[in-house]
Design a protein around this motif. Structure first.
Motif, PDB file in Angstrom:
ATOM      1  N   GLU A 190      -5.231   1.302   0.233  1.00  0.00           N
ATOM      2  CA  GLU A 190      -5.616   0.140   1.023  1.00  0.00           C
ATOM      3  C   GLU A 190      -4.571  -0.974   0.876  1.00  0.00           C
ATOM      4  OE1 GLU A 190      -7.574   1.593  -1.203  1.00  0.00           O
ATOM      5  OE2 GLU A 190      -8.848   2.728   0.202  1.00  0.00           O
ATOM      6  N   GLN A 218      -3.356  -8.039   3.806  1.00  0.00           N
ATOM      7  CA  GLN A 218      -4.409  -7.754   4.782  1.00  0.00           C
ATOM      8  C   GLN A 218      -4.847  -9.019   5.504  1.00  0.00           C
ATOM      9  OE1 GLN A 218      -6.146  -4.528   5.612  1.00  0.00           O
ATOM     10  NE2 GLN A 218      -6.216  -6.012   7.256  1.00  0.00           N
ATOM     11  N   HIS A 272       0.844  -1.194   0.000  1.00  0.00           N
ATOM     12  CA  HIS A 272       0.000   0.000   0.000  1.00  0.00           C
ATOM     13  C   HIS A 272       0.876   1.240   0.000  1.00  0.00           C
ATOM     14  CE1 HIS A 272      -0.442   0.284   4.714  1.00  0.00           C
ATOM     15  NE2 HIS A 272       0.762  -0.028   4.365  1.00  0.00           N
TER      16      HIS A 272
END
Length: 468
Positions: free
Chosen positions: A424, A430, A294
Motif C-alpha cells: 500500500e 496517498q 510502496h
C-alpha cells in the motif's frame, strides 16, 4: 432518542469553491412524529433539489449503535432505495476528546454492527468535531471537517428525484401486491368459514398466511442478494481500474548504482541507501533513499512503458516505468514517460566519462507487468538504467514544486527514519495523490486546468499552509 429537528432546514455553504445547500432533515423514526410525516418532509427536500443530492450525512451518537438506529437505516433503504447507500456518509457525534483527536480511536470503539454498517456504505465516515475540545480554528477541528468535506467532494454522481420516485414506485408495487394477496387470502378464508368450522378455517388461514409471508420474504431476500452482487461486481471493476491507474512506479528489474559502485535492482533498495542521482562537473553525486512509498505486486497486470534509447557508446539501453512517471528531457524539463516521441525526444544518459549527455529515444513500447516500486531520494532524482529520471509521478510537471511539497516528509524522516516497505502507498503520498486527483477534477469543472494554473495555485496553497 427524541429527534431535535422537526422540519427540514437548510443553509448555504461552499466546499472547495463549489456551492452546496446543506439541509437538516427530521430524524428517521422520530418519536414525536409519524413515519409518513417524516418521509414526506424529506421527500420535499429531494424534490426541491434540482441538481440532486450530492451526499447524505447519517448522523448518530458515537457512544452506541442502538436497535432504533439499525431500524432507521432500514427505513432509509426502504424509503430512499438501495441506491442511497452509494451517497451516504456516516458522521459520529458526541465523540470523546481522544476520538476527536484521532479517528483510529473511534474505529477501535466500533462493535460488529457499526463496522458492518460502515462497510455497507463503502467505508465513508467521519467525526463531527466538538468545539468544547478543539475550537473551530484548531487544526484537529479543521482536519475532522476536511475529512467529511473530502468524502462529499469525492462522491460520484448524485441522488436524484428519479431515484426517489423509482424507490417509491417499488414500495407502492410491493404494498399493492401485499394488499391484493391479503384480500385474496381473506376471501378464501371467508369462503371456508361458510363451509367449515371456524377453528379449522382460522388454522388454515394462518398457515396460508405464514406460507405466503415466507415466500414473499424469500423473494425479497433473493432480490436484495442479487442487487448486492451487482453492486459488489461494480465495485470490484472500479477497484480494478483504480489499481491499474495507481500512480507511477519503476519496474522491479530497473537497476541503480550504489555509492559503493555496486549495481543493484530496485527490489534490493533499502531506506538509507545512497544511490546515484546526479552528475556535477563529471563528479558522481549520490543521494539517500529516505522513503519507499510502496513496493510489491498487483493482483492484475498494470500498464508499463518501455523507453528504449542508444547509449553514447552505441549500446542499447532501456528503462521501464508506468506512463505517468516523470523523466527529464535534455533541457532538464519534466515530461511524463508516456509523452516521449521516438526519434524526436532527447533524454539525458550517463556515458563512460561520467557525463550526462543527450540521447534520442529509439522507441516507446506499451507493456504489462505486476511488479512495481516507488521511492524517493533527498535530491528527488535518480539515474535508473543510466537514464536521469525524477522520483516523482502522477503530479504537476515541476521538479521544484514537488521538492517543495515533499519537504515536510524529508524533514520528518531526518528525525524519524521511515520503516514503510509495503504494497500500500505510504499515507503521506496517498494523501497527496488523492488531493491532487480531487484538485484536478475540480479545476476541470471550472475549465482552468492549465499546467501553469495548477503549479501557481498549488504553490500559493502550500505557502499559505506553511504560514498558518
Amino acid at each position: 432518542m427524541d429527534s431535535c429537528t422537526q422540519v427540514c432546514r437548510e443553509s448555504e455553504m461552499t466546499i472547495d469553491g463549489q456551492k452546496f445547500n446543506i439541509v437538516d432533515t427530521p430524524g428517521i423514526f422520530d418519536t414525536s412524529k409519524s413515519d409518513e410525516e417524516v418521509f414526506k418532509e424529506i421527500a420535499k427536500t429531494v424534490q426541491k433539489s434540482a441538481y440532486g443530492i450530492k451526499a447524505i450525512l447519517f448522523v448518530f451518537e458515537a457512544k452506541r449503535f442502538t436497535e432504533e438506529q439499525k431500524n432507521a437505516l432500514n427505513g432509509i433503504k426502504t424509503f430512499l432505495g438501495e441506491n442511497a447507500l452509494n451517497y451516504m456518509i456516516a458522521v459520529f457525534s458526541h465523540a470523546t476528546k481522544k476520538q476527536n483527536a484521532d479517528k483510529d480511536e473511534m474505529r477501535k470503539a466500533w462493535n460488529p454492527a457499526v463496522a458492518s454498517f460502515i462497510g455497507s456504505i463503502g467505508n465513508r465516515w467521519g467525526v463531527s468535531p466538538d468545539s468544547d475540545y478543539f475550537p473551530p480554528e484548531h487544526e484537529k477541528h479543521q482536519l475532522r471537517l476536511r475529512e467529511i468535506k473530502d468524502f462529499i467532494m469525492s462522491t460520484s454522481g448524485s441522488y436524484t428525484t428519479d431515484m426517489l420516485e423509482s424507490a417509491r414506485k417499488e414500495q407502492e408495487r410491493i404494498q399493492r401486491e401485499k394488499e391484493e394477496e391479503e384480500r385474496r387470502i381473506r376471501a378464501e378464508y371467508e369462503e371456508k368459514l361458510r363451509r367449515e368450522e371456524k377453528e379449522r378455517a382460522d388454522r388454515a388461514h394462518q398457515e396460508e398466511l405464514n406460507r405466503k409471508k415466507a415466500e414473499l420474504e424469500q423473494r425479497q431476500r433473493e432480490a436484495l442478494a442479487a442487487m448486492e452482487n451487482q453492486i459488489a461486481n461494480m465495485r470490484r471493476q472500479v477497484e480494478h481500474v483504480h489499481r491499474n491507474d495507481d500512480g507511477g512506479c519503476f519496474a522491479l528489474d530497473t537497476k541503480v548504482q550504489l555509492a559503493s559502485g555496486k549495481l543493484v535492482v530496485m527490489t534490493e533498495l533499502q531506506v538509507g541507501d545512497l544511490v546515484l542521482s546526479e552528475v556535477n562537473n563529471n563528479h558522481l553525486e549520490f543521494s539517500e533513499v529516505y522513503l519507499i512509498a510502496h513496493l510489491g505486486h498487483f493482483d492484475q497486470p498494470i500498464d508499463m512503458v518501455k523507453i528504449k534509447f542508444t547509449n553514447p557508446d552505441g549500446s542499447k539501453g532501456y528503462v521501464r516505468m508506468t506512463p505517468e512517471h516523470c523523466i527529464f528531457s535534455s533541457d532538464l524539463s519534466l515530461l511524463y514517460a508516456r509523452d516521449v516521441v521516438p526519434g524526436k525526444t532527447k533524454v539525458l544518459v550517463l556515458n563512460k566519462s561520467n557525463k550526462l549527455v543527450p540521447a534520442i529515444i529509439d522507441s516507446l513500447d506499451n507493456e504489462k507487468d505486476n511488479g512495481y516500486i516507488s521511492f524517493y531520494t533527498r535530491s528527488g532524482t535518480v539515474i535508473a538504467n543510466n537514464m536521469l529520471c525524477s522520483c516523482y509521478d502522477d503530479c504537476p510537471k515541476s521538479q521544484f514544486l514537488m521538492d517543495l511539497i515533499f519537504a515536510p516528509i524529508r524533514l520528518w524522516t531526518k528525525v524519524f527514519p521511515s520503516t514503510h516497505r509495503q504494497k500500500e502507498l505510504h499515507p503521506y503520498v496517498q494523501i497527496l495523490e488523492t488531493s491532487y486527483g480531487i484538485w484536478c477534477k475540480t479545476l476541470k469543472k471550472i475549465k482552468i486546468i492549465g499546467q501553469k494554473d495548477v503549479i501557481l495555485i498549488l504553490c500559493l496553497i502550500y505557502i499559505l499552509f506553511i504560514l498558518i
